[in-house]
Design a protein around this motif. Structure first.
Motif, PDB file in Angstrom:
ATOM      1  N   GLU A  54     -29.385  60.189   3.420  1.00 15.81           N
ATOM      2  CA  GLU A  54     -30.633  60.565   2.746  1.00 15.81           C
ATOM      3  C   GLU A  54     -30.975  62.030   3.013  1.00 15.81           C
ATOM      4  OE1 GLU A  54     -33.867  58.052   3.903  1.00 15.81           O
ATOM      5  OE2 GLU A  54     -35.090  58.594   2.163  1.00 15.81           O
ATOM      6  N   VAL A  55     -31.484  62.681   1.971  1.00 14.22           N
ATOM      7  CA  VAL A  55     -31.947  64.060   2.073  1.00 14.22           C
ATOM      8  C   VAL A  55     -33.349  64.120   1.481  1.00 14.22           C
ATOM      9  CG1 VAL A  55     -31.596  66.472   1.413  1.00 14.22           C
ATOM     10  CG2 VAL A  55     -29.613  64.997   1.885  1.00 14.22           C
ATOM     11  N   LYS A  56     -34.276  64.710   2.241  1.00 17.49           N
ATOM     12  CA  LYS A  56     -35.636  64.883   1.739  1.00 17.49           C
ATOM     13  C   LYS A  56     -36.065  66.323   1.966  1.00 17.49           C
ATOM     14  CE  LYS A  56     -37.481  60.191   2.271  1.00 17.49           C
ATOM     15  NZ  LYS A  56     -38.572  59.372   2.856  1.00 17.49           N
ATOM     16  N   LYS A  57     -36.895  66.817   1.063  1.00 16.18           N
ATOM     17  CA  LYS A  57     -37.362  68.194   1.163  1.00 16.18           C
ATOM     18  C   LYS A  57     -38.879  68.248   1.161  1.00 16.18           C
ATOM     19  CE  LYS A  57     -33.315  70.464  -0.788  1.00 16.18           C
ATOM     20  NZ  LYS A  57     -32.803  71.521  -1.696  1.00 16.18           N
ATOM     21  N   GLN A  58     -39.388  69.161   1.974  1.00 19.74           N
ATOM     22  CA  GLN A  58     -40.811  69.482   1.976  1.00 19.74           C
ATOM     23  C   GLN A  58     -40.891  70.994   1.956  1.00 19.74           C
ATOM     24  OE1 GLN A  58     -42.542  67.818   5.531  1.00 19.74           O
ATOM     25  NE2 GLN A  58     -42.632  65.741   4.717  1.00 19.74           N
ATOM     26  N   LYS A  59     -41.094  71.556   0.781  1.00 19.49           N
ATOM     27  CA  LYS A  59     -41.173  73.004   0.622  1.00 19.49           C
ATOM     28  C   LYS A  59     -39.944  73.664   1.252  1.00 19.49           C
ATOM     29  CE  LYS A  59     -46.196  72.999   0.431  1.00 19.49           C
ATOM     30  NZ  LYS A  59     -47.473  73.508   1.006  1.00 19.49           N
ATOM     31  N   ARG A  60     -40.095  74.402   2.317  1.00 19.01           N
ATOM     32  CA  ARG A  60     -38.957  75.103   2.917  1.00 19.01           C
ATOM     33  C   ARG A  60     -38.190  74.241   3.927  1.00 19.01           C
ATOM     34  NH1 ARG A  60     -40.442  78.363   6.210  1.00 19.01           N
ATOM     35  NH2 ARG A  60     -42.675  77.868   6.290  1.00 19.01           N
ATOM     36  N   LEU A  61     -38.636  73.021   4.164  1.00 19.14           N
ATOM     37  CA  LEU A  61     -37.995  72.142   5.134  1.00 19.14           C
ATOM     38  C   LEU A  61     -37.104  71.137   4.419  1.00 19.14           C
ATOM     39  CD1 LEU A  61     -40.388  73.376   6.773  1.00 19.14           C
ATOM     40  CD2 LEU A  61     -40.639  71.139   7.867  1.00 19.14           C
ATOM     41  N   THR A  62     -35.875  70.987   4.930  1.00 24.04           N
ATOM     42  CA  THR A  62     -34.934  70.004   4.404  1.00 24.04           C
ATOM     43  C   THR A  62     -34.492  69.104   5.543  1.00 24.04           C
ATOM     44  OG1 THR A  62     -34.118  71.566   2.741  1.00 24.04           O
ATOM     45  CG2 THR A  62     -32.755  69.639   3.198  1.00 24.04           C
ATOM     46  N   PHE A  63     -34.631  67.808   5.333  1.00 25.95           N
ATOM     47  CA  PHE A  63     -34.279  66.813   6.337  1.00 25.95           C
ATOM     48  C   PHE A  63     -33.092  66.005   5.822  1.00 25.95           C
ATOM     49  CE2 PHE A  63     -38.252  67.253   8.702  1.00 25.95           C
ATOM     50  CZ  PHE A  63     -39.096  67.767   7.730  1.00 25.95           C
ATOM     51  N   GLN A  64     -32.175  65.714   6.741  1.00 29.66           N
ATOM     52  CA  GLN A  64     -30.977  64.964   6.336  1.00 29.66           C
ATOM     53  C   GLN A  64     -30.657  63.904   7.376  1.00 29.66           C
ATOM     54  OE1 GLN A  64     -27.751  67.509   5.234  1.00 29.66           O
ATOM     55  NE2 GLN A  64     -26.492  65.846   4.459  1.00 29.66           N
ATOM     56  N   HIS A  75     -33.718  71.484   8.626  1.00 31.07           N
ATOM     57  CA  HIS A  75     -33.387  72.866   8.289  1.00 31.07           C
ATOM     58  C   HIS A  75     -34.614  73.533   7.696  1.00 31.07           C
ATOM     59  CE1 HIS A  75     -30.845  76.243   7.008  1.00 31.07           C
ATOM     60  NE2 HIS A  75     -31.545  76.229   5.881  1.00 31.07           N
ATOM     61  N   ILE A  76     -34.941  74.715   8.205  1.00 26.75           N
ATOM     62  CA  ILE A  76     -36.040  75.499   7.654  1.00 26.75           C
ATOM     63  C   ILE A  76     -35.456  76.762   7.025  1.00 26.75           C
ATOM     64  CG2 ILE A  76     -38.221  76.682   8.084  1.00 26.75           C
ATOM     65  CD1 ILE A  76     -38.615  74.929  10.516  1.00 26.75           C
ATOM     66  N   THR A  77     -35.759  76.961   5.781  1.00 25.92           N
ATOM     67  CA  THR A  77     -35.303  78.153   5.056  1.00 25.92           C
ATOM     68  C   THR A  77     -36.350  79.249   5.177  1.00 25.92           C
ATOM     69  OG1 THR A  77     -34.135  76.738   3.469  1.00 25.92           O
ATOM     70  CG2 THR A  77     -34.562  79.014   2.813  1.00 25.92           C
TER      71      THR A  77
END
Lengths: 107, 114
Positions: A54-64, A75-77
């Motif tokens: 599973e991959v989820k995104k919250q604005k600049r944050l990506t969780f895997q 991951h924070i971009t």
């Protein structure tokens, strides 16, 4: 027993750089949660992952969540100074929090 | 809605004194957790309740620590007698249930034992 590792322990980045923290387990997990704690504050829930890959995104944050459900990443971009804090993973079926990754962002 | 409420926010006491920390969970949440946070040991679960019943107290350091939840809206964590090594931030958290539910943390009580 189940062991939770988070790496790195500390991370210093320049504002605008990317940041990644990893949470690794010795056993398969039913789910995983991520929390953020600002300096002097309390942990705040960010997200929960349940499904393999599973991959989820919250604005600049990506969780895997890993395919084998034994590891996870945050991951924070393009970090900002507001991202400063400690990021914890927590495994849902027990209440153990990982040791956390402390992020500092230099302006 | 009010979040998890903890009192006091700060407590300074002398070794040997009794300390009582208080927590009011979010209304409707039926699970309550007490954590202790230190630099050395990180965030440790001390005890948790489900529907006011203690489910797991294996994290309670020793007999000096005790916790109660007399009703759904109130819990206490007591340390008697306190020792300098008990100095830490104590968090209370609540959730809709155990397992895969997100936890909502209170602001914490910073305890200093001199």
């Amino acid at each position: 027993g189940q062991q939770v590792m988070q790496i790195p322990q500390y991370q210093h980045v320049q504002e605008g750089e990317d940041f990644t923290t990893y949470c690794n387990s010795s056993t398969t997990l039913s789910n995983i949660q991520w929390y953020k704690q600002r300096p002097g504050g309390h942990p705040v829930f960010l997200i929960q992952l349940v499904k393999s890959g599973e991959v989820k995104k919250q604005k600049r944050l990506t969780f895997q969540f890993g395919e084998a459900k034994k590891n996870s990443s945050l991951h924070i971009t393009a970090t900002q100074t507001t991202d400063v804090g400690t990021y914890f993973c927590r495994y849902g079926q027990n209440f153990v929090f990982g040791p956390g990754t402390r992020l500092s962002v230099l302006p | 809605d009010a979040g998890v409420i903890q009192s006091p926010r700060h407590e300074v006491t002398e070794m040997g004194q009794e300390v009582t920390l208080r927590c009011k969970p979010i209304s409707g949440h039926n699970s309550l957790f007490w954590y202790r946070q230190t630099m050395m040991r990180g965030l440790e679960l001390l005890i948790y309740f489900n529907n006011n019943v203690p489910i797991d107290d294996s994290g309670m350091p020793e007999d000096r620590f005790s916790a109660k939840m007399p009703n759904a809206s109130f819990s206490t964590l007591k340390i008697q007698p306190s020792e300098p090594r008990d100095s830490a931030v104590y968090f209370c958290a609540s959730s809709r249930g155990t397992g895969g539910y997100e936890q909502y943390f209170g602001p914490g009580t910073r305890l200093t034992v001199t």
